[in-house]
Motif scaffolding. Structure first.
Motif, PDB file in Angstrom:
ATOM      1  N   UNK A  82       0.831  -1.209   0.000  1.00 59.52           N
ATOM      2  CA  UNK A  82       0.000   0.000   0.000  1.00 59.52           C
ATOM      3  C   UNK A  82       0.866   1.260   0.000  1.00 59.52           C
ATOM      4  N   UNK A  83       1.962   1.192   0.735  1.00 57.37           N
ATOM      5  CA  UNK A  83       2.875   2.339   0.802  1.00 57.37           C
ATOM      6  C   UNK A  83       3.475   2.634  -0.576  1.00 57.37           C
ATOM      7  N   UNK A  84       3.921   1.581  -1.282  1.00 61.80           N
ATOM      8  CA  UNK A  84       4.473   1.769  -2.627  1.00 61.80           C
ATOM      9  C   UNK A  84       3.406   2.278  -3.589  1.00 61.80           C
ATOM     10  N   UNK A  85       2.164   1.782  -3.424  1.00 67.07           N
ATOM     11  CA  UNK A  85       1.078   2.239  -4.291  1.00 67.07           C
ATOM     12  C   UNK A  85       0.798   3.725  -4.085  1.00 67.07           C
ATOM     13  N   UNK A  99      -0.834  -2.680 -15.391  1.00 68.71           N
ATOM     14  CA  UNK A  99      -2.234  -2.400 -15.678  1.00 68.71           C
ATOM     15  C   UNK A  99      -2.480  -0.896 -15.572  1.00 68.71           C
ATOM     16  N   UNK A 100      -3.313  -0.350 -16.457  1.00 69.81           N
ATOM     17  CA  UNK A 100      -3.624   1.083 -16.345  1.00 69.81           C
ATOM     18  C   UNK A 100      -4.212   1.409 -14.970  1.00 69.81           C
ATOM     19  N   UNK A 101      -3.710   2.493 -14.402  1.00 66.71           N
ATOM     20  CA  UNK A 101      -4.141   2.885 -13.051  1.00 66.71           C
ATOM     21  C   UNK A 101      -4.271   4.402 -12.994  1.00 66.71           C
ATOM     22  N   UNK A 102      -5.312   4.856 -12.331  1.00 65.74           N
ATOM     23  CA  UNK A 102      -5.538   6.297 -12.218  1.00 65.74           C
ATOM     24  C   UNK A 102      -4.560   6.895 -11.218  1.00 65.74           C
ATOM     25  N   UNK A 103      -3.823   7.932 -11.604  1.00 61.50           N
ATOM     26  CA  UNK A 103      -2.934   8.595 -10.637  1.00 61.50           C
ATOM     27  C   UNK A 103      -3.728   9.238  -9.503  1.00 61.50           C
ATOM     28  N   UNK A 104      -3.017   9.638  -8.468  1.00 61.03           N
ATOM     29  CA  UNK A 104      -3.659  10.250  -7.292  1.00 61.03           C
ATOM     30  C   UNK A 104      -4.001  11.707  -7.599  1.00 61.03           C
ATOM     31  N   UNK A 105      -5.077  11.912  -8.380  1.00 58.74           N
ATOM     32  CA  UNK A 105      -5.437  13.268  -8.814  1.00 58.74           C
ATOM     33  C   UNK A 105      -5.867  14.156  -7.651  1.00 58.74           C
ATOM     34  N   UNK A 106      -6.266  13.550  -6.527  1.00 60.97           N
ATOM     35  CA  UNK A 106      -6.679  14.367  -5.373  1.00 60.97           C
ATOM     36  C   UNK A 106      -5.496  15.141  -4.776  1.00 60.97           C
ATOM     37  N   UNK A 107      -4.272  14.791  -5.176  1.00 62.85           N
ATOM     38  CA  UNK A 107      -3.097  15.506  -4.654  1.00 62.85           C
ATOM     39  C   UNK A 107      -2.716  16.716  -5.508  1.00 62.85           C
ATOM     40  N   UNK A 108      -3.476  16.989  -6.572  1.00 67.02           N
ATOM     41  CA  UNK A 108      -3.135  18.104  -7.463  1.00 67.02           C
ATOM     42  C   UNK A 108      -2.929  19.428  -6.724  1.00 67.02           C
ATOM     43  N   UNK A 109      -3.802  19.807  -5.800  1.00 72.01           N
ATOM     44  CA  UNK A 109      -3.571  21.089  -5.100  1.00 72.01           C
ATOM     45  C   UNK A 109      -2.255  21.128  -4.326  1.00 72.01           C
ATOM     46  N   UNK A 110      -1.820  19.968  -3.821  1.00 72.29           N
ATOM     47  CA  UNK A 110      -0.587  19.926  -3.023  1.00 72.29           C
ATOM     48  C   UNK A 110       0.675  19.902  -3.882  1.00 72.29           C
ATOM     49  N   UNK A 111       0.545  19.386  -5.096  1.00 72.01           N
ATOM     50  CA  UNK A 111       1.741  19.213  -5.928  1.00 72.01           C
ATOM     51  C   UNK A 111       1.842  20.253  -7.039  1.00 72.01           C
ATOM     52  N   UNK A 112       0.867  21.148  -7.146  1.00 70.09           N
ATOM     53  CA  UNK A 112       0.805  22.070  -8.293  1.00 70.09           C
ATOM     54  C   UNK A 112       2.063  22.922  -8.408  1.00 70.09           C
ATOM     55  N   UNK A 113       2.484  23.552  -7.301  1.00 72.90           N
ATOM     56  CA  UNK A 113       3.642  24.447  -7.346  1.00 72.90           C
ATOM     57  C   UNK A 113       4.916  23.729  -7.747  1.00 72.90           C
ATOM     58  N   UNK A 114       5.170  22.571  -7.137  1.00 75.37           N
ATOM     59  CA  UNK A 114       6.371  21.804  -7.474  1.00 75.37           C
ATOM     60  C   UNK A 114       6.317  21.278  -8.913  1.00 75.37           C
ATOM     61  N   UNK A 115       5.116  20.916  -9.359  1.00 73.20           N
ATOM     62  CA  UNK A 115       4.990  20.362 -10.705  1.00 73.20           C
ATOM     63  C   UNK A 115       5.292  21.405 -11.769  1.00 73.20           C
ATOM     64  N   UNK A 116       4.933  22.662 -11.517  1.00 68.60           N
ATOM     65  CA  UNK A 116       5.258  23.726 -12.478  1.00 68.60           C
ATOM     66  C   UNK A 116       6.774  23.816 -12.663  1.00 68.60           C
ATOM     67  N   UNK A 117       7.514  23.771 -11.544  1.00 67.75           N
ATOM     68  CA  UNK A 117       8.977  23.821 -11.628  1.00 67.75           C
ATOM     69  C   UNK A 117       9.523  22.590 -12.354  1.00 67.75           C
ATOM     70  N   UNK A 118       8.990  21.405 -12.051  1.00 69.31           N
ATOM     71  CA  UNK A 118       9.434  20.180 -12.717  1.00 69.31           C
ATOM     72  C   UNK A 118       9.157  20.255 -14.217  1.00 69.31           C
ATOM     73  N   UNK A 119       8.004  20.791 -14.571  1.00 70.35           N
ATOM     74  CA  UNK A 119       7.629  20.918 -15.987  1.00 70.35           C
ATOM     75  C   UNK A 119       8.606  21.812 -16.733  1.00 70.35           C
TER      76      UNK A 119
END
Length: 692
Positions: free
Chosen positions: A159-162, A316-336
Motif C-alpha cells: 500500500x505504501x508503494x502504491x 495495468x492502467x491505473x488512475x494517478x492520485x489526482x486528489x493531490x493536485x492542489x498539493x503538488x501544483x507548485x512543485x509540478x510547475x517547476x518540474x515541468x
C-alpha cells in the motif's frame, strides 16, 4: 585598395520617404491578409488535413523519407546501446524518485515510444532524468514520508508503494496537462527564460543533491530523506551522525562498483570516436553484482538492501492520485519547466550540430502526450536525458526510429528478464546514479569562458548554483530565474547614452568616447540611447540627456526669461519702427532660433538617434513630449532619426507632433544633419520691407 562611394539624393523625412517608397494602401491590406490567413487556417481539405497530420505527428513526415540502407544500422546500434543503458539507469533513477525500481523501467519504455511518434528531435533520447527524478522524489517524500519501521513483505509495504507511485504518477499527469495547455497557447518560447547559464548551473548544483542523497545508500544507512530548504546540509549532517552504523559490506560493494564504473566511463568518453559503441559497463555491473549477491546470499548474510521483487509483464492502467493536485501544483510547475527546458536545449544542440530544425511548440506536445499517457501506466515524469542522448548520437543514431530499438530492449526486460534482478544491491544503483552525473559536474569547465565573455552571465551561473546547493532545487531555480531577469532589467535601465560625432567626409556617426577622430557637428548635439525607453528607465534617460545637454532647471528658467525679454524688446522695437514708418525684419519659424543672439558654440539643435530604441511605452512617449517642451523653452529644436515603425506610431499617438514639427523626423541621422545645416545657412525667406 580602398573604394570610394558617392551617393546623391534628396533629404528624406519620414513623411517624404513614406510618400516615395511606402505602401499606397490605407491599412486595409493588413486586415485583408489577416482575414485570408484565418480563412485558410479554418478551411478543411484533404491537403490541409495531411499537412496538419504531418505537423502534429512528425513520424508521418520523416518515416516515408527514411533512408533504410544508410540509417538503419546506426539507428539499430544506437537504439540498442541506449536501451541497455536505460535498464540500470531507469532502476537507479527510480530510487531518486522514492519509488520501486520497476517503475523506472516503465518510465524508460512508454515515453520513448510516444516521443518517437510526436517528437522532432532526431537524436533526443527520452526517459528517466536524474534532476527531474530528484525533484519528483522530493514531492513524493513530502506527501508520503517513509515510516520509521515497516515490514517490507507485508501488505502495508505494498500500500505504501502504491501511494508513492500514485503521487509520482500524479506529478507526471499534471506536468503533461501543463505542457499540453502551453502547446495550445503556443507558449514554447517560455523555455527561453531558462537561459543557458541557468540550466547548466542548475543541473550542476542538482548533481550535488543527487550525489549527497545517494551517499546513505552507498554506505548502507537506513535514513529518512530530507526535503525543503537546506536539505543537502541536513542530509550530510544525518550521514555524518550515523557513520558508525555503516554497513561495511555495502560500503565495499560501492567502492568496487565505483572503481569499475569511473575508469570505464572515462574510457568511453575519451575514446568515443574510436569505439563503435561504448562499453556497457552499467549493465555488466548490474549483472555481475546480482549474480554475486545471489551466490553468496549477501542480503541475509550481511543485511544488504536489495531491489526485491520485480514483476514481469506490462503494468495495468491505473488512475494517478489526482486528489493531490492542489498539493503538488507548485512543485509540478517547476518540474515541468526544468524537464521541458532541458529537453528543448538538448534537441536544439544536436539539431544545430546536424543541420536540421526542431519546433519548440511541437516538443511541448510530444512531452505533454508522453507524460500524460505514461502517467496512467504508473510512470513518473520523464524528459530528455543528457547521458543517453550523448551516447545515442555517439553510437551513430540518425532518426527517432532508434527509439523503437531502445523500447524493444526495455520491453524484453519487462516481459522476461526483470524478475532476475531480485538480488541486485541498491548500493550498485546508487553508484550508477552518481557516476551518471559526470557531464553535469564537468559544467564547471564553462566558468573561465563565461568570465572571459560575460561577467553578468557568470554572476547568473554562480547565484543559481549557490541558491540550488544552499537552499533547495525548486527555490534555487526560482531565484536563478528572477536574478537573471533582474540583470536584463538592470541592463535596460542603465543602457548607455552617448554623444555621436561624424567621421570626416562621410555620413557615418559614431560615439565620441570610442572614436576620437570623429567630430561634433557645430551647434548640433547628436545623442543616441542604446535601449528601450519605458517606465523603468525614463528617469535615468532624462537624467543622462539633461546632463549631456546641460539642461538644468535653473538654466531652463534663466534662458526662458531671457527669451521672453528678447521677444518683448522685439515687439517694442517693431511698434516704434512702424510708428516711424519702417517695419522690422521678421524671422521665419524655422530660422528664428539660428538668428538669435546665441553664440555659435551653444547647442542650437538636438538630434536623437532612435536606431537602438527597440520600444517606447506611454511613460517614455510622455518623456519625449516633456523634453521637447523644455528644449523649446530654451530655444533648442528637437529632431528624431532612425525611428522604427512601432516607436514612431506610439510617439505620434501620444501627441508628440503637437509639440514637435512632423518634418523634424528623418530617415537617417545624416539626413537630419544636412537639413539642420541647410536651415542655418539659408537666408530668411519671409523678410519684407513695408513703407508707410
Amino acid at each position: 585598395m580602398s573604394a570610394s562611394v558617392a551617393v546623391y539624393r534628396n533629404i528624406y523625412t519620414e513623411d517624404r520617404f513614406k510618400q516615395a517608397y511606402g505602401s499606397s494602401d490605407d491599412g486595409t491590406s493588413g486586415s485583408l491578409r489577416l482575414r485570408e490567413k484565418l480563412a485558410g487556417s479554418c478551411r478543411c481539405s484533404r491537403r490541409a488535413c495531411l499537412h496538419l497530420l504531418s505537423e502534429r505527428v512528425p513520424i508521418f513526415n520523416w518515416l516515408p523519407r527514411y533512408r533504410l540502407k544508410k540509417w538503419i544500422l546506426g539507428d539499430t546500434i544506437g537504439g540498442l546501446t541506449v536501451g541497455i543503458l536505460h535498464i540500470p539507469q531507469g532502476m537507479a533513477f527510480a530510487l531518486l524518485t522514492s519509488v520501486a525500481p520497476i517503475f523506472g523501467l516503465y518510465t524508460s519504455f512508454f515515453p520513448v515510444v510516444l516521443y518517437m511518434f510526436f517528437g522532432t528531435g532526431r537524436h533526443v533520447s527520452t526517459g528517466t532524468f536524474a534532476v527531474v527524478s530528484l525533484m519528483t522524489g522530493s514531492v513524493v517524500e513530502q506527501l508520503v514520508p517513509t515510516p520509521l519501521e515497516m515490514n517490507s513483505s507485508s501488505s502495508e509495504a505494498a500500500d505504501f508503494e502504491a501511494q508513492r507511485i500514485g503521487v509520482a504518477s500524479a506529478v507526471a499527469l499534471l506536468s503533461g496537462i501543463i505542457m499540453l495547455c502551453m502547446f495550445g497557447l503556443q507558449l514554447g518560447f517560455l523555455s527561453t527564460y531558462l537561459s543557458e547559464p541557468i540550466v547548466k548551473a542548475f543541473t550542476s548544483a542538482a548533481a550535488f543533491h543527487v550525489t549527497v542523497s545517494q551517499i546513505q545508500s552507498m554506505l548502507g544507512l537506513r535514513l529518512p530523506r530530507h526535503t525543503g530548504t537546506f536539505s543537502l546540509f541536513k542530509t550530510l549532517a544525518s550521514v555524518m551522525e550515523n557513520l558508525p552504523h555503516t554497513n561495511m559490506a555495502e560500503l565495499l560493494i560501492s567502492m568496487m562498483c565505483l572503481a569499475v564504473l569511473v575508469p570505464v566511463k572515462e574510457i568511453n568518453m575519451r575514446y568515443r570516436k574510436r569505439l563503435r559503441t561504448p562499453i556497457p559497463v552499467e549493465i555488466l555491473t548490474v549483472i555481475i553484482a546480482t549474480g554475486v549477491a545471489y551466490a553468496f546470499s549477501l542480503d541475509s548474510s550481511y543485511n544488504i538492501e536489495i531491489v526485491g521483487h520485480i514483476p514481469a509483464g506490462f503494468p495495468k492502467p491505473r488512475m494517478p492520485a489526482v486528489h493531490t493536485f492542489p498539493d503538488i501544483a507548485g512543485d509540478t510547475v517547476a518540474i515541468t519547466f526544468v524537464g521541458y527546458a532541458v529537453s528543448v536545449s538538448l534537441a536544439m544542440i544536436y539539431a544545430d550540430k546536424h543541420g536540421y530544425s526542431i519546433h519548440p511548440n511541437q516538443e511541448l506536445l510530444a512531452h505533454g502526450i508522453s507524460n500524460t499517457v505514461s502517467s496512467f501506466f504508473t510512470c513518473f515524469p520523464s524528459s530528455a536525458t543528457l547521458a543517453t542522448t550523448n551516447i545515442l548520437e555517439s553510437a551513430g543514431g540518425y532518426t527517432q526510429l532508434s527509439g523503437l530499438f531502445t523500447s524493444l530492449v526495455v520491453l524484453i526486460v519487462l516481459l522476461l528478464i526483470g524478475p532476475l534482478f531480485y538480488f541486485l544491491p541498491k548500493a550498485v544503483l546508487a553508484c550508477i546514479n552518481v557516476t551518471s552525473l559526470r557531464q553535469m559536474f564537468l559544467q564547471f569547465q564553462d566558468l573561465p569562458e563565461l568570465w572571459r565573455i560575460s561577467k553578468i552571465d557568470l554572476m547568473v551561473w554562480v547565484v543559481t548554483w549557490l541558491s540550488v546547493v544552499v537552499l533547495n532545487v525548486d527555490l534555487g531555480l526560482a531565484i536563478g530565474v528572477v536574478f537573471s531577469m533582474m540583470t536584463v532589467i538592470c541592463r535596460t535601465q542603465r543602457a548607455g547614452c552617448s554623444v555621436l560625432g561624424r567621421a570626416s567626409n562621410t555620413e557615418i556617426y559614431r560615439p565620441l568616447e570610442n572614436h576620437n577622430k570623429c567630430y561634433e557637428v557645430p551647434g548640433v548635439k547628436i545623442l543616441t540611447y542604446n535601449g528601450p525607453i519605458y517606465y523603468g528607465n525614463r528617469s535615468f534617460f532624462r537624467e543622462e540627456m539633461s546632463k549631456l545637454l546641460g539642461l538644468t532647471p535653473e538654466k531652463i528658467r534663466s534662458r526662458e526669461k531671457a527669451r521672453k525679454a528678447l521677444e518683448k524688446r522685439e515687439r517694442d522695437a517693431t511698434v516704434s519702427t512702424v510708428e516711424r514708418g519702417i517695419a522690422n525684419t521678421l524671422f521665419s519659424s524655422e530660422n528664428e532660433f539660428f538668428k538669435s543672439e546665441t553664440s555659435e558654440s551653444d547647442v542650437q539643435a538636438v538630434l536623437i538617434d532612435c536606431s537602438s530604441v527597440t520600444f517606447v511605452d506611454v511613460a517614455g512617449a510622455r518623456l519625449f513630449t516633456q523634453m521637447c517642451t523644455e528644449c523649446q523653452k530654451v530655444g533648442v529644436h528637437v529632431y528624431l532619426a532612425n525611428c522604427n515603425e512601432s516607436v514612431l506610431k506610439i510617439l505620434t499617438s501620444s501627441g508628440l507632433m503637437t509639440y514637435m514639427n512632423p518634418q523634424h523626423i528623418f530617415v537617417t541621422v545624416h539626413d537630419a544633419v544636412m537639413y539642420i545645416q541647410q536651415q542655418k545657412e539659408k537666408p530668411p525667406e519671409n523678410t519684407t520691407t513695408v513703407w508707410v
